[in-house]
Design a protein around this motif. Sequence first.
Motif, PDB file in Angstrom:
ATOM      1  N   GLN A  30      22.992 -13.192 -13.519  1.00  0.00           N
ATOM      2  CA  GLN A  30      22.907 -12.349 -12.324  1.00  0.00           C
ATOM      3  C   GLN A  30      23.678 -11.066 -12.608  1.00  0.00           C
ATOM      4  OE1 GLN A  30      23.324 -16.165  -9.277  1.00  0.00           O
ATOM      5  NE2 GLN A  30      24.325 -14.271  -8.750  1.00  0.00           N
ATOM      6  N   TYR A  31      23.466 -10.050 -11.789  1.00  0.00           N
ATOM      7  CA  TYR A  31      24.232  -8.826 -11.968  1.00  0.00           C
ATOM      8  C   TYR A  31      24.352  -8.069 -10.655  1.00  0.00           C
ATOM      9  CZ  TYR A  31      19.674  -6.392 -12.189  1.00  0.00           C
ATOM     10  OH  TYR A  31      18.422  -5.903 -11.921  1.00  0.00           O
ATOM     11  N   MET A  32      25.372  -7.226 -10.606  1.00  0.00           N
ATOM     12  CA  MET A  32      25.517  -6.284  -9.507  1.00  0.00           C
ATOM     13  C   MET A  32      24.856  -4.982  -9.932  1.00  0.00           C
ATOM     14  SD  MET A  32      27.069  -7.951  -7.159  1.00  0.00           S
ATOM     15  CE  MET A  32      27.255  -6.552  -6.037  1.00  0.00           C
ATOM     16  N   TYR A  33      23.947  -4.501  -9.099  1.00  0.00           N
ATOM     17  CA  TYR A  33      23.390  -3.162  -9.298  1.00  0.00           C
ATOM     18  C   TYR A  33      24.144  -2.264  -8.335  1.00  0.00           C
ATOM     19  CZ  TYR A  33      19.944   0.585  -9.862  1.00  0.00           C
ATOM     20  OH  TYR A  33      19.324   1.786 -10.138  1.00  0.00           O
ATOM     21  N   GLY A  34      25.186  -1.609  -8.869  1.00  0.00           N
ATOM     22  CA  GLY A  34      26.109  -0.922  -7.994  1.00  0.00           C
ATOM     23  C   GLY A  34      26.953  -1.930  -7.235  1.00  0.00           C
ATOM     24  N   PRO A  35      27.735  -1.472  -6.262  1.00  0.00           N
ATOM     25  CA  PRO A  35      28.637  -2.380  -5.551  1.00  0.00           C
ATOM     26  C   PRO A  35      27.972  -3.216  -4.468  1.00  0.00           C
ATOM     27  CG  PRO A  35      28.881  -0.158  -4.697  1.00  0.00           C
ATOM     28  CD  PRO A  35      27.918  -0.061  -5.849  1.00  0.00           C
ATOM     29  N   ASP A  36      26.719  -2.888  -4.096  1.00  0.00           N
ATOM     30  CA  ASP A  36      26.155  -3.458  -2.873  1.00  0.00           C
ATOM     31  C   ASP A  36      24.878  -4.255  -3.047  1.00  0.00           C
ATOM     32  OD1 ASP A  36      28.211  -2.306  -1.396  1.00  0.00           O
ATOM     33  OD2 ASP A  36      27.121  -0.416  -1.181  1.00  0.00           O
ATOM     34  N   LEU A  37      24.305  -4.287  -4.251  1.00  0.00           N
ATOM     35  CA  LEU A  37      23.096  -5.068  -4.482  1.00  0.00           C
ATOM     36  C   LEU A  37      23.379  -6.142  -5.525  1.00  0.00           C
ATOM     37  CD1 LEU A  37      20.094  -2.539  -4.619  1.00  0.00           C
ATOM     38  CD2 LEU A  37      20.535  -4.283  -2.884  1.00  0.00           C
ATOM     39  N   LEU A  38      23.080  -7.390  -5.170  1.00  0.00           N
ATOM     40  CA  LEU A  38      23.202  -8.508  -6.096  1.00  0.00           C
ATOM     41  C   LEU A  38      21.796  -8.949  -6.486  1.00  0.00           C
ATOM     42  CD1 LEU A  38      25.562 -11.531  -5.922  1.00  0.00           C
ATOM     43  CD2 LEU A  38      23.126 -11.907  -6.264  1.00  0.00           C
ATOM     44  N   VAL A  39      21.534  -8.988  -7.804  1.00  0.00           N
ATOM     45  CA  VAL A  39      20.199  -9.281  -8.317  1.00  0.00           C
ATOM     46  C   VAL A  39      20.265 -10.523  -9.203  1.00  0.00           C
ATOM     47  CG1 VAL A  39      18.189  -8.350  -9.526  1.00  0.00           C
ATOM     48  CG2 VAL A  39      19.747  -6.798  -8.319  1.00  0.00           C
ATOM     49  N   ALA A  40      19.352 -11.459  -8.971  1.00  0.00           N
ATOM     50  CA  ALA A  40      19.261 -12.679  -9.778  1.00  0.00           C
ATOM     51  C   ALA A  40      17.827 -12.817 -10.265  1.00  0.00           C
ATOM     52  CB  ALA A  40      19.678 -13.895  -8.957  1.00  0.00           C
TER      53      ALA A  40
ATOM     54  N   LEU B 173      29.024  -9.911 -12.378  1.00  0.00           N
ATOM     55  CA  LEU B 173      29.623 -10.139 -11.070  1.00  0.00           C
ATOM     56  C   LEU B 173      31.147 -10.082 -11.107  1.00  0.00           C
ATOM     57  CD1 LEU B 173      26.706 -10.961 -10.421  1.00  0.00           C
ATOM     58  CD2 LEU B 173      27.609 -12.925  -9.153  1.00  0.00           C
ATOM     59  N   PHE B 174      31.755 -10.568 -12.207  1.00  0.00           N
ATOM     60  CA  PHE B 174      33.217 -10.664 -12.210  1.00  0.00           C
ATOM     61  C   PHE B 174      33.904  -9.300 -12.252  1.00  0.00           C
ATOM     62  CE2 PHE B 174      32.036 -11.334 -16.742  1.00  0.00           C
ATOM     63  CZ  PHE B 174      32.731 -10.293 -17.327  1.00  0.00           C
ATOM     64  N   LEU B 175      33.204  -8.242 -12.664  1.00  0.00           N
ATOM     65  CA  LEU B 175      33.824  -6.916 -12.575  1.00  0.00           C
ATOM     66  C   LEU B 175      33.990  -6.492 -11.126  1.00  0.00           C
ATOM     67  CD1 LEU B 175      32.328  -4.665 -15.412  1.00  0.00           C
ATOM     68  CD2 LEU B 175      34.440  -6.000 -15.395  1.00  0.00           C
ATOM     69  N   GLN B 176      33.098  -6.953 -10.266  1.00  0.00           N
ATOM     70  CA  GLN B 176      33.151  -6.607  -8.849  1.00  0.00           C
ATOM     71  C   GLN B 176      34.007  -7.599  -8.059  1.00  0.00           C
ATOM     72  OE1 GLN B 176      30.916  -3.848  -8.234  1.00  0.00           O
ATOM     73  NE2 GLN B 176      32.350  -3.522  -6.555  1.00  0.00           N
ATOM     74  N   PHE B 177      34.015  -8.861  -8.522  1.00  0.00           N
ATOM     75  CA  PHE B 177      34.701  -9.927  -7.786  1.00  0.00           C
ATOM     76  C   PHE B 177      35.615 -10.688  -8.735  1.00  0.00           C
ATOM     77  CE2 PHE B 177      30.660  -9.057  -5.700  1.00  0.00           C
ATOM     78  CZ  PHE B 177      31.077  -8.807  -4.399  1.00  0.00           C
ATOM     79  N   GLU B 178      36.630  -9.994  -9.205  1.00  0.00           N
ATOM     80  CA  GLU B 178      37.508 -10.516 -10.242  1.00  0.00           C
ATOM     81  C   GLU B 178      38.248 -11.777  -9.805  1.00  0.00           C
ATOM     82  OE1 GLU B 178      41.260  -8.859 -12.918  1.00  0.00           O
ATOM     83  OE2 GLU B 178      39.815  -7.465 -12.053  1.00  0.00           O
ATOM     84  N   GLU B 179      38.555 -11.886  -8.498  1.00  0.00           N
ATOM     85  CA  GLU B 179      39.328 -13.026  -8.003  1.00  0.00           C
ATOM     86  C   GLU B 179      38.463 -14.243  -7.712  1.00  0.00           C
ATOM     87  OE1 GLU B 179      42.570 -12.797  -8.100  1.00  0.00           O
ATOM     88  OE2 GLU B 179      42.303 -10.734  -8.810  1.00  0.00           O
ATOM     89  N   ASP B 180      37.151 -14.126  -7.882  1.00  0.00           N
ATOM     90  CA  ASP B 180      36.240 -15.223  -7.566  1.00  0.00           C
ATOM     91  C   ASP B 180      35.895 -15.986  -8.844  1.00  0.00           C
ATOM     92  OD1 ASP B 180      34.097 -16.877  -6.968  1.00  0.00           O
ATOM     93  OD2 ASP B 180      33.128 -15.438  -5.666  1.00  0.00           O
TER      94      ASP B 180
END
Length: 748
Positions: free
Chosen positions: A661-671, A645-652
Amino acid sequence: MAAGVLCSASPAPLTSLQSSIRCCKCLAADGGQTLRERESMRHLVAAALLVVAAAAGLGRGEVTYEEIEGGFTISFQNEVIFRHTTDNPIFYIGTGNANFTEHQGNFDIQDETLIKLPLQDFTKVSVEVDVVSLVFTTATDPDLLVELTVKQASDNRVDISAKTSTFSYYNRFWVRVWAEEAEQVWGAGEQYSYLNLRGRDYPIWPREQGVGRDGGIIANLSDVDGAEGDYHTTYYPMSSFLSSRGYSLLTQTPEYVVLDFTEAAYHEVFLHNYEFYATLLREPTLMATVQAVTIYLGTQPQLPDWIMRGAILGVQRGTAEMLFRYQEARDAGVDVSGLWIQDWSGSIQTLFGHRVYWNWRWNETYYPDLDLAITTLAQEGTRVLAYANPHLIEGSDMFEEAAAHGYLMTDSHGDAFRQDFGGFLAGTVDLLSPDAFNWYKEEIEKNMIALGFGGWMADFGEYTRYDMYSRAPYDGESRHMLFPWFWAMCNRAALDSSGTTGQVVPFMRSGSLHASGSQVLAWAGDQNVNWAYGDGLPSTVIAAHNLAISGMGVTHFDIGGYTTQPPVLVRSKELLLRSAEYAVFTPVMRTHEGNKPGSNHQYYSDQDTLQQFARLTQMHTRLLPYARHLSQNLETKGTPMQRPLFLQFEEDPGSYEADYQYMYGPDLLVAPVLHKNVDEWEVYLPGEEVKWIHLWGDGTAVTGPARVKVPAPLGYPPVFYRRGSAWESIFQEIAADFGNNRKLKIRH
């Protein structure tokens, strides 16, 4: 040497980096096995690993040198790389001995340091806009000089070298990179146990991942034959890491390395060499740095559509059984993209279970009319996949042919080395030697690609022992560290030579630095058929994260795991289906029966499992346009398909804690659901003001950052998509067609 130029010893067109490695081999005399020649070869190989970096220089950046009390700092883009003082030097040099004892791919490494000298004193030689050079000395050995050069190669890259004046006496080097106490680090190849590597050290040595890596009864059972692993044992380690300070450091050496992150004030790189070469990449964001690493090492080619839809079914035991399982699955509604027959070359039975006969030619008795079946299935949109590795079972026709031509690695007497693989002996194709490399590449083309296989598991690569010798004059450590890369190059050369890159897909478990640039697809190796975080289903999530950070941007795993030890360790129906629902939201779905199929629940074990599995494969096919887009971005931009997740949301800040959890591409969050007997799962939704919609919910958006409890009945994994995504209509179709009108309520 320009990219694509053929070295006289090269089996196929190579990148400039690969060509340089080949040319290092050409420069060595046939029998040059003296200590000086072996050390010279190590030096040449390490230096050649920087050729691509030098060729790709794009401009001038900012390397700065600043004197401090008792020492100096060297920074890049205002981030400190080295901070040296007399009390805390950045370099130590020394001598030592090591013993690498192998048993069926597991290595017991005993490393002893005899001398360790601090290089405390330094002289400033040159400080310019794009390069800093200093010379270090030690009072203990006045003749020893070590020259450090930190050179700006492009706007985002620094090349670092530390060269010693003493040629071969010293064989240990310690390099300390400055660190902040709160800094996090990730990567080091495919690490399974931890995402943040801080607080631990990581030996970089390809080997079996081990069984029962997190202790307990499984580990105790495995330790009987030396198969027990540890948190750091892995098939695919890489001498590189990503820092939360925005840089990635790649240590360019073909020897044993230890990345030590146990100290608060520095990261230590320990290597079996007397010199140090590294590349540091830094971009404005963590994602951009990972993309730069992937491009630098070589991006993976776009996967063909067929492998990203439906599921590849792991089936065995002959043509009739293969076709029976295919028809059974099709009748149940399974979207079958491929049939993976690992025993296409025959089989043997060992104490470990059903094993493949390691002779990589079609066994026409065991699989009659396989060529016809491959053609017929291809017309129906289903590819057949096989299995191969770089070893040949003793007594097979390929073993005898390779031994007769000198294509196998040898013992100290020059005889073919016969290694114990658990129930049988086998020889290893000497892929470090150009003649053997070319022979094996042609065997792959002739026996596998020409037969029509859509791909194969390109297994092993990490078993090379210290006492196995090559015709190429590498020492024992270099042979072991380079072999997974050459195995990857061999498979890729067969694809390129036959014009099937982008159509045929070998998938690999082993690797080392630079291997990813020759690979097409990775897989996570042999997980246990359980829920253990150290060695079961959860470990595949961490493995994908660290591999993506290290430059290998596309991977998958055995649905349900592999390693089975009845009655203690057997696959349940729930584990199979939970891992299958998680695999829907990855690039490739592939089942494996495991090493003892009769003890495991299979996708075909009962009608209910078959029907649930069919639904999941259909969902995976619906995601094909999205997966194709992600695969294109990996090839062109170096963007990993799965990422933490932190590669997509570095400031969070919360995104750095959501390890599983992981991002599958920029638009799907999978847990993924990673525990048994649960029907609810906690999910962290990152991103300031980002609106997330639960795939199986009522369409209500949840604004991040937020923690929510999600109902997670079997078959409905916790997945959220980003509102406003360009792919929103596909996600909504999946929800409508596979949600069975469920409107699951989430709790904040």
